[in-house]
Design a protein around this motif. Structure first.
Motif, PDB file in Angstrom:
ATOM      1  N   LYS A   8       0.826  -1.204   0.000  1.00  0.00           N
ATOM      2  CA  LYS A   8       0.000   0.000   0.000  1.00  0.00           C
ATOM      3  C   LYS A   8       0.865   1.261   0.000  1.00  0.00           C
ATOM      4  O   LYS A   8       0.615   2.207  -0.739  1.00  0.00           O
ATOM      5  CB  LYS A   8      -0.911  -0.012   1.235  1.00  0.00           C
ATOM      6  N   GLN A   9       1.901   1.232   0.841  1.00  0.00           N
ATOM      7  CA  GLN A   9       2.772   2.402   0.924  1.00  0.00           C
ATOM      8  C   GLN A   9       3.514   2.644  -0.391  1.00  0.00           C
ATOM      9  O   GLN A   9       3.649   3.777  -0.841  1.00  0.00           O
ATOM     10  CB  GLN A   9       3.764   2.230   2.068  1.00  0.00           C
ATOM     11  N   ILE A  10       3.994   1.556  -0.965  1.00  0.00           N
ATOM     12  CA  ILE A  10       4.685   1.704  -2.248  1.00  0.00           C
ATOM     13  C   ILE A  10       3.729   2.296  -3.274  1.00  0.00           C
ATOM     14  O   ILE A  10       4.077   3.202  -4.036  1.00  0.00           O
ATOM     15  CB  ILE A  10       5.203   0.340  -2.741  1.00  0.00           C
ATOM     16  N   ALA A  11       2.525   1.775  -3.271  1.00  0.00           N
ATOM     17  CA  ALA A  11       1.525   2.227  -4.236  1.00  0.00           C
ATOM     18  C   ALA A  11       1.267   3.728  -4.084  1.00  0.00           C
ATOM     19  O   ALA A  11       1.258   4.481  -5.055  1.00  0.00           O
ATOM     20  CB  ALA A  11       0.235   1.443  -4.036  1.00  0.00           C
ATOM     21  N   ARG A  12       1.061   4.142  -2.852  1.00  0.00           N
ATOM     22  CA  ARG A  12       0.777   5.543  -2.617  1.00  0.00           C
ATOM     23  C   ARG A  12       1.953   6.407  -3.053  1.00  0.00           C
ATOM     24  O   ARG A  12       1.801   7.406  -3.742  1.00  0.00           O
ATOM     25  CB  ARG A  12       0.477   5.763  -1.127  1.00  0.00           C
ATOM     26  N   GLU A  13       3.126   5.975  -2.677  1.00  0.00           N
ATOM     27  CA  GLU A  13       4.336   6.737  -2.972  1.00  0.00           C
ATOM     28  C   GLU A  13       4.530   6.912  -4.483  1.00  0.00           C
ATOM     29  O   GLU A  13       4.899   7.974  -4.949  1.00  0.00           O
ATOM     30  CB  GLU A  13       5.516   5.957  -2.374  1.00  0.00           C
ATOM     31  N   LEU A  14       4.255   5.862  -5.221  1.00  0.00           N
ATOM     32  CA  LEU A  14       4.517   5.884  -6.659  1.00  0.00           C
ATOM     33  C   LEU A  14       3.268   6.230  -7.459  1.00  0.00           C
ATOM     34  O   LEU A  14       3.304   6.256  -8.699  1.00  0.00           O
ATOM     35  CB  LEU A  14       5.053   4.517  -7.113  1.00  0.00           C
ATOM     36  N   ASP A  15       2.203   6.456  -6.744  1.00  0.00           N
ATOM     37  CA  ASP A  15       0.961   6.892  -7.371  1.00  0.00           C
ATOM     38  C   ASP A  15       0.426   5.883  -8.383  1.00  0.00           C
ATOM     39  O   ASP A  15       0.068   6.226  -9.511  1.00  0.00           O
ATOM     40  CB  ASP A  15       1.172   8.251  -8.055  1.00  0.00           C
ATOM     41  N   VAL A  16       0.435   4.631  -7.945  1.00  0.00           N
ATOM     42  CA  VAL A  16      -0.208   3.585  -8.740  1.00  0.00           C
ATOM     43  C   VAL A  16      -1.101   2.797  -7.796  1.00  0.00           C
ATOM     44  O   VAL A  16      -1.207   3.131  -6.615  1.00  0.00           O
ATOM     45  CB  VAL A  16       0.833   2.635  -9.371  1.00  0.00           C
ATOM     46  N   SER A  17      -1.725   1.767  -8.297  1.00  0.00           N
ATOM     47  CA  SER A  17      -2.597   0.994  -7.421  1.00  0.00           C
ATOM     48  C   SER A  17      -1.833  -0.162  -6.778  1.00  0.00           C
ATOM     49  O   SER A  17      -0.765  -0.555  -7.247  1.00  0.00           O
ATOM     50  CB  SER A  17      -3.765   0.417  -8.199  1.00  0.00           C
ATOM     51  N   ILE A  18      -2.406  -0.684  -5.720  1.00  0.00           N
ATOM     52  CA  ILE A  18      -1.783  -1.809  -5.032  1.00  0.00           C
ATOM     53  C   ILE A  18      -1.609  -2.986  -5.974  1.00  0.00           C
ATOM     54  O   ILE A  18      -0.559  -3.631  -5.998  1.00  0.00           O
ATOM     55  CB  ILE A  18      -2.658  -2.238  -3.831  1.00  0.00           C
ATOM     56  N   SER A  19      -2.622  -3.225  -6.777  1.00  0.00           N
ATOM     57  CA  SER A  19      -2.542  -4.368  -7.684  1.00  0.00           C
ATOM     58  C   SER A  19      -1.359  -4.229  -8.629  1.00  0.00           C
ATOM     59  O   SER A  19      -0.647  -5.192  -8.905  1.00  0.00           O
ATOM     60  CB  SER A  19      -3.817  -4.498  -8.500  1.00  0.00           C
ATOM     61  N   THR A  20      -1.175  -3.026  -9.110  1.00  0.00           N
ATOM     62  CA  THR A  20      -0.058  -2.800 -10.030  1.00  0.00           C
ATOM     63  C   THR A  20       1.267  -3.144  -9.360  1.00  0.00           C
ATOM     64  O   THR A  20       2.112  -3.827  -9.942  1.00  0.00           O
ATOM     65  CB  THR A  20      -0.036  -1.336 -10.482  1.00  0.00           C
ATOM     66  N   VAL A  21       1.413  -2.697  -8.142  1.00  0.00           N
ATOM     67  CA  VAL A  21       2.656  -2.981  -7.423  1.00  0.00           C
ATOM     68  C   VAL A  21       2.848  -4.478  -7.280  1.00  0.00           C
ATOM     69  O   VAL A  21       3.908  -5.019  -7.592  1.00  0.00           O
ATOM     70  CB  VAL A  21       2.637  -2.321  -6.029  1.00  0.00           C
TER      71      VAL A  21
END
Lengths: 357, 357
Positions: A8-21
């Motif tokens: 979730k944190q990575i997703a938020r940081e990189l402005d993508v969705s959790i699924s993408t990460v």
DNA sequence: TGTCAACACGAAAACGTTTTCGCTAAGAAT
DNA sequence: ATTCTTAGCGAAAACGTTTTCGTGTTGACA
């Protein structure tokens, strides 16, 4: 102190969705190379590792094995653990250990604790109290819940599961036959009470070897130790019992003991009353532990290969776990093809040292 | 084979919501007595137990402790585990063990594996290879992730955490002083290489005791064993080294060995070359294991109280874990009030047996 | 220009809990 | 008769994943 980073944190940081990460990290080709690289770089930088607990919950399997043994300060059991840990680790599993302390209740409590999702399967050796009570419902209950069990060493026919045992019977036969071969005429047995199956089997082996060589078993030459009287002055009692045993049977010229403590103590007592080993009395023990190796004289003994027992147990359990996996992925679940329960026998081996001629 | 029942299934069966079931089972007074009773009865009937993994995920704590030790087939370490398991169990924790096998890499791998959510904290003893490399980054990394560590026995000042050690130095002093008191004039030391801290400390204790009693330390009387040469014929090498040591120093009348294997082997070698114990040479070992108790003659030794070490380690760790808990529940987190790291010293005790006069 | 496939990504469900916050209905208080 | 409590329950979020199923955009092709 920074907590571990999550998807979730990575997703938020990189402005993508959790699924993408998630997909990017597993190299899914759904995700463009650009974003994949960006995400993987970021993940590496922050040392991302998926949370085991979340995975366990999702996959409904924990990749950990529960070990339940009566006692850990014991050469044989710790050797078995080492074996289990070896193959478990190699095959991607962790081990979590519970000690029953030879108690029926603690065995049950420990099982129930671990069976609630913490482990995928058990490897265990039954406690003495349970063997005495002959109450095995908790094992069957666990199995009925879909949690496979592998029993080792102290096993019981009332429970349907894979088992790994040493050939106690044959090991005892071999030991006694070796004494016979080395020209012992009056071979004594020092054993435990019968409810411990390994003690019983080794006793049977002793008798079998005598009879098949035309020796007449003499009940005076059999000493049964009641080790339910616990610790403290157990050692002294053992010594006096053995001393009395030797004195009332001066004709003994060979001893087979069902564990190394009895064997080593027998040697000590024998020496105390003026007998020398192996000249006057030859001794063979069971279980190749640290005592046998370093006793004086070093003890000839029947080795159980504890580590191998552990390794085989772990392989048996993991094989079954992964077979279940594969099965549940099939469209047509074919119940008939389930593997039968295996009883694996690990051969014993006599290690000759200085307590025999 | 029926899988374990879940809240959801109970809810569906009884036609209420999951929340209601959860609350009823925890005796929340939000729920009417009627429904509470109905739900509890149903749950008991189907032997409902909450799933540990789900709880762990929700609570962000697993209630399990990771033990990481170099070797499990080892009396001292298994005693420590027993101690840890005892208090862990009493305080509602499980233990999961990893073996480093004295290897730096395996130590790291095991830590990372367990640190990803599987455990709340570590109790560990550092592997020899890690001590040699002096690379402790993985410990500090783990601590920085918010996972507390308690080190025991083999500890290191470079890592800030709770520690439980035996007073190796003082234990050695006491042992050597006992030999002095028993009128030994030339006291030998059999020890390990210096990078194992316990070996180093015991060596220092030996020197200290000599000096404070006006003995002049003689480097010829110190034998350092390199035990990095692994297994196989390790025992033979040990014996020949000791034999050579005794022969080139015939004046030795007392031996202090830093572990029981060295002590027992020394006794064996001494006897072989015609020296009798304790008349010609008195021997004291370290670590009160099964060897010391059953050797002939039985070995006077410095007991480390492994079980106590384990118990204290577990208490220290759990105390800290639960302190963190309490802290995170406070409105104003007051960082200053964090408990300092404790270095707990377990006193040694000399157990006199027959290898001293 | 309109249709279709491919591509790149997001939303949402699911694993099994606990807990917060609503919501409804009934009774009490005004 | 209207408002306020309160009892009793449900919806939904959250813990951190993976995976299925959309969905919008682009380019190609007819």
């Amino acid at each position: 102190m920074k907590r571990k980073i999550t998807l979730k944190q990575i997703a938020r940081e990189l402005d993508v969705s959790i699924s993408t990460v998630s997909k990017a990290l597993s190299n899914s080709k759904e995700i463009s190379e650009d974003t994949t690289q960006k995400i993987q770089a970021f993940a590496k930088l922050y040392n991302y590792r998926p949370n085991n607990i979340a995975l366990s919950l999702k996959n409904r399997k924990t990749k950990t094995i529960g070990i339940l043994i009566p006692e850990i300060v014991h050469h044989f059991f710790s050797t078995v653990i080492r074996g289990i840990e070896r193959v478990a680790n190699r095959r991607g599993y962790n081990v979590i250990v519970g000690l029953s302390n030879e108690s029926f209740t603690k065995e049950i409590i420990n099982m129930e604790l671990l069976a609630n999702g913490s482990i995928d399967g058990f490897i265990l050796s039954i406690s003495k109290e349970t063997l005495l009570k002959q109450d095995y419902h908790h094992f069957n209950a666990t199995i009925n819940q879909g949690i496979p069990i592998v029993m080792f060493d102290r096993v019981v026919s009332e429970v349907d599961c894979d088992k790994v045992i040493v050939d106690d019977f044959k090991g005892a036969v071999k030991a006694v036959e070796m004494l016979i071969e080395k020209t012992c005429k009056n071979i004594a047995l020092i054993t435990t009470m019968d409810y411990v199956s390994v003690g019983r089997l080794r006793t049977q082996g002793y008798l079998e070897a005598l009879e098949s060589h035309k020796y007449v078993p003499d009940s005076n030459l059999i000493l049964k130790i009641d080790d339910s009287l616990d610790v403290e002055n157990h050692l002294e009692i053992l010594e006096t019992e053995i001393a009395h045993f030797f004195k009332s049977n001066p004709n003994i010229d060979g001893v087979f003991a069902v564990n190394e403590l009895y064997a080593v103590t027998a040697m000590k007592v024998a020496r105390k009353i003026g007998l020398s080993i192996p000249e006057d009395i030859q001794v063979i023990g069971f279980t190749d532990g640290v005592l046998s190796k370093h006793a004086t004289p070093s003890l000839t003994t029947v080795s159980q290969h504890g580590q191998k027992i552990g390794e085989q147990s772990a392989n048996l359990l993991i094989d079954r776990l992964e077979a279940e996996d594969a099965e549940s992925e099939q469209y047509f679940t074919n119940n008939e093809q389930k593997r039968d329960f295996i009883k694996m026998v690990i051969e014993t081996e006599i290690i000759e040292r200085d307590s025999t001629k």
